[in-house]
Scaffold this active site. Structure first.
Site, PDB file in Angstrom:
ATOM      1  N   ASP A 137       0.983  -1.075  -0.008  1.00  0.00           N
ATOM      2  CA  ASP A 137       0.041  -0.168   0.074  1.00  0.00           C
ATOM      3  C   ASP A 137       0.880   1.319  -0.023  1.00  0.00           C
ATOM      4  O   ASP A 137       1.753   1.536   0.942  1.00  0.00           O
ATOM      5  CB  ASP A 137      -0.900  -0.009   1.221  1.00  0.00           C
ATOM      6  CG  ASP A 137      -2.124   1.157   1.283  1.00  0.00           C
ATOM      7  OD1 ASP A 137      -1.526   2.374   0.878  1.00  0.00           O
ATOM      8  OD2 ASP A 137      -3.137   0.639   1.491  1.00  0.00           O
ATOM      9  N   HIS A 138       0.967   1.765  -1.181  1.00  0.00           N
ATOM     10  CA  HIS A 138       2.211   2.711  -1.232  1.00  0.00           C
ATOM     11  C   HIS A 138       1.825   4.054  -0.198  1.00  0.00           C
ATOM     12  O   HIS A 138       3.045   4.543   0.096  1.00  0.00           O
ATOM     13  CB  HIS A 138       2.399   3.147  -2.768  1.00  0.00           C
ATOM     14  CG  HIS A 138       1.401   4.177  -3.019  1.00  0.00           C
ATOM     15  ND1 HIS A 138       0.117   4.057  -3.707  1.00  0.00           N
ATOM     16  CD2 HIS A 138       1.564   5.862  -3.163  1.00  0.00           C
ATOM     17  CE1 HIS A 138      -0.403   5.107  -3.846  1.00  0.00           C
ATOM     18  NE2 HIS A 138       0.329   6.192  -3.901  1.00  0.00           N
ATOM     19  N   HIS A 183      -5.637   2.849   1.070  1.00  0.00           N
ATOM     20  CA  HIS A 183      -4.628   4.133   1.775  1.00  0.00           C
ATOM     21  C   HIS A 183      -5.443   4.731   2.919  1.00  0.00           C
ATOM     22  O   HIS A 183      -4.731   5.140   3.909  1.00  0.00           O
ATOM     23  CB  HIS A 183      -4.441   5.052   0.726  1.00  0.00           C
ATOM     24  CG  HIS A 183      -4.127   4.435  -0.821  1.00  0.00           C
ATOM     25  ND1 HIS A 183      -3.210   3.520  -0.591  1.00  0.00           N
ATOM     26  CD2 HIS A 183      -4.262   4.748  -1.858  1.00  0.00           C
ATOM     27  CE1 HIS A 183      -2.908   3.240  -1.744  1.00  0.00           C
ATOM     28  NE2 HIS A 183      -3.687   4.151  -3.024  1.00  0.00           N
TER      29      HIS A 183
END
Ligand code: BG6
Length: 525
Positions: free
Chosen positions: A212-213, A275
């Site tokens: 999950d950046h 996010h």
């Protein structure tokens, strides 16, 4: 490198050195992580824009070296040379080190290889295995390998199956084999569970890194540093002092060229399930017993368990969904969602969602978390605002002052990364007037370094086997458990309405109404 040496008040000396505050003191790991990297979907956008530039940045910082060859795996036919030249173009275009010397780029691309193949053909994977053995010899990778699934989710299953069939996931020889999976992890709880099962058919959970950046963003990690590295904030981080929390993740871009994916997903699956819930867990979690390993994930899971799930009626009352119509964004006319290329004529997909969540635990009971996210909003900004309770006595009204504004602690994730604190101060002069003022910390002013891209940190962590910034199976499952009833409330009998908002606004009025019900409002960003 000492922390002191990373701090430089002089803005003008910004360098391009890779700095990773969490890795300070970890220099022994630098350049000592031999491992081949295989990217499935190497011809795709993600690979060009993010992954290759991230690995190149790691190489520039000395975090990886020639012991880390990279194989791009994709369906289109091309040679190693063609792949190398495409990737050096990608670096020139998208890397924060795009001004690196030709020699530096060549040194990096000479360790890139290309493997053409069909994801559903086991033979291709057997050939990949042979290639990996050769590269293990040539680059002394010790047989370690990280597989990165940067393909559309429909390809995950055949890739996972064939990695297993061809023996590529086997760690019995002592080398590690890990897999990084890009979002979306499923499109609801059931499909996420199926994907997790497929992952476990081939890999153990400890080999799986669900990326999950947002967790790789420096400012997101700084939430932990800020909360647990300072003595003054944590005692005030609870229902006794906090009135409510606002989380905004706003984008000014529209759906762009991704209508095919986005129209099926919608903003709730695309941003909220992953996010934003991750961000929220870092804000709401209890102090972990350590800042590494499973401890952080254990605490995040407890938050997800404590969030009150919606019934259908509660979802209808506490969630607002909307779609953008045409408008003006950043001074330019922009089309409505339904006019965007590739969007079905009568699409009901939401491009905005706002909601009120409650965390039913000792720390947060009674403190609402208001969340909003959307495309084509007034500007690109991600910020968490912790809004404090008012003081118990309205002293200053006696002097004709309005009630003081609530103190707000603002954590700016992007852009202009930093933290601000608003409070009131006496206006200079003989009368007793109070005005709101702000104290600001800006990353760019305090740290004379360029901020690493999220993918750099995450790819390095996956190579090093540090999983705390990746989503664990139970986190994914619990977040879908919260999201499913919301999405279900949008179909069937009496579905929740789909509102519209003009592009370039902050969403529909109903989003403001969600807060007005309890005499609150979205703060200006
Ligand atoms: C992606 C979403 O995960 O995150 C995109 O799929 C979104 O729709 C993007 O635009 C936002 O990321 P960032 O880092 O630009 O905030």
């Amino acid at each position: 490198m000492s922390v002191e040496s990373m701090i430089n008040q002089d803005d003008s000396s910004v360098t391009t050195e890779v700095v990773n505050p969490f890795r300070v003191g970890d220099e022994e790991t630098i350049g000592e992580a031999p491992c081949a990297l295989v990217i499935f979907g190497a011809s795709g956008d993600l690979s060009h824009r993010k992954l290759i530039p991230a690995v190149f940045a790691l190489r520039q910082g000395g975090y990886v070296d020639s012991h880390n060859p990279l194989i791009g795996f994709a369906r289109s036919k091309k040679t190693d040379e063609q792949f190398r030249s495409e990737m050096s173009e990608a670096i020139n275009k998208f890397s924060r080190f795009r001004s690196a010397t030709v020699d530096a780029v060549d040194a990096f691309t000479s360790d890139l290889y290309y493997h053409v193949g069909d994801y559903s053909d086991p033979e291709t994977f057997i050939a990949l295995g042979k290639r990996l053995d050769e590269l293990a010899e040539k680059h002394n990778t010790k047989g370690n390998c990280l597989f990165y699934l940067a393909t559309p989710p429909t390809s995950f299953e055949p890739i996972l199956k064939n990695l297993k069939i061809s023996g590529l996931v086997d760690e019995s020889g002592g080398a590690f084999r890990r897999v990084v999976v890009e979002k979306p992890i499923g499109s609801d709880r059931a499909t996420a569970q199926t994907l997790n099962e497929r992952l476990h058919d081939s890999f153990d959970e400890k080999q799986v890194f669900r990326i999950d950046h947002y967790l790789g963003k420096e400012t997101v990690q700084n939430i932990l540093a800020f909360r647990f590295g300072n003595g003054i904030f944590e005692p005030l981080w609870n229902r006794r002092y906090i009135d409510h929390v606002q989380i905004t993740v706003a984008e000014s871009i529209g759906v762009g060229s991704r209508a095919g994916y986005f129209d099926k997903a919608g903003i709730t699956r695309d941003m909220l399930q992953s996010h934003i819930l991750q961000l929220m867990t870092l804000i709401a979690m209890e102090p972990p017993i350590a800042i590494r390993g499973e401890s952080i994930r254990d605490e995040k899971v407890k938050v997800l368990r404590a969030i009150k799930p919606f019934t259908r009626m509660e979802a209808i009352r506490n969630v607002v969904r909307a779609q953008y119509s045409s408008g003006v964004v950043d001074g330019e006319a922009s089309p409505g969602y339904l006019e965007e290329e590739g969007v079905p004529e009568k699409s009901q997909t939401e491009t905005f969602v706002a909601l009120k969540l409650e965390v039913d635990n000792w720390r947060w009971s009674g403190v609402p978390f208001y969340i909003r996210t959307g495309k084509r909003l007034a500007k690109r900004v991600s910020q968490v605002n912790i809004v404090y309770r008012r003081p118990p006595l309205a002293f200053f009204e006696a002097f004709g002052c309005d009630a003081p504004e609530q103190n707000v602690l603002g954590i700016r994730i992007q852009p202009e990364e930093g933290i601000s604190m608003s409070f009131v101060s006496k206006r200079p002069g003989p009368s007793f007037h109070i005005d709101p003022v702000r104290m600001d910390f800006k990353y760019s002013a305090s740290f004379a370094k360029q901020t690493p891209e999220a993918y750099e940190r995450l790819i390095l962590d996956a190579i090093l086997g540090e999983a705390s910034l990746f989503a664990r199976e139970d986190e994914v499952d619990l977040s879908w458990k919260l999201i499913d009833p919301i999405i279900e409330s949008w179909s069937g009998d009496n579905p929740a309405p789909l509102y519209t908002y003009q592009s370039g606004n902050w969403g529909p009025e109903e989003s403001s109404a969600l807060l007005e019900r309890s005499s609150r409002e979205w703060l200006r960003l």
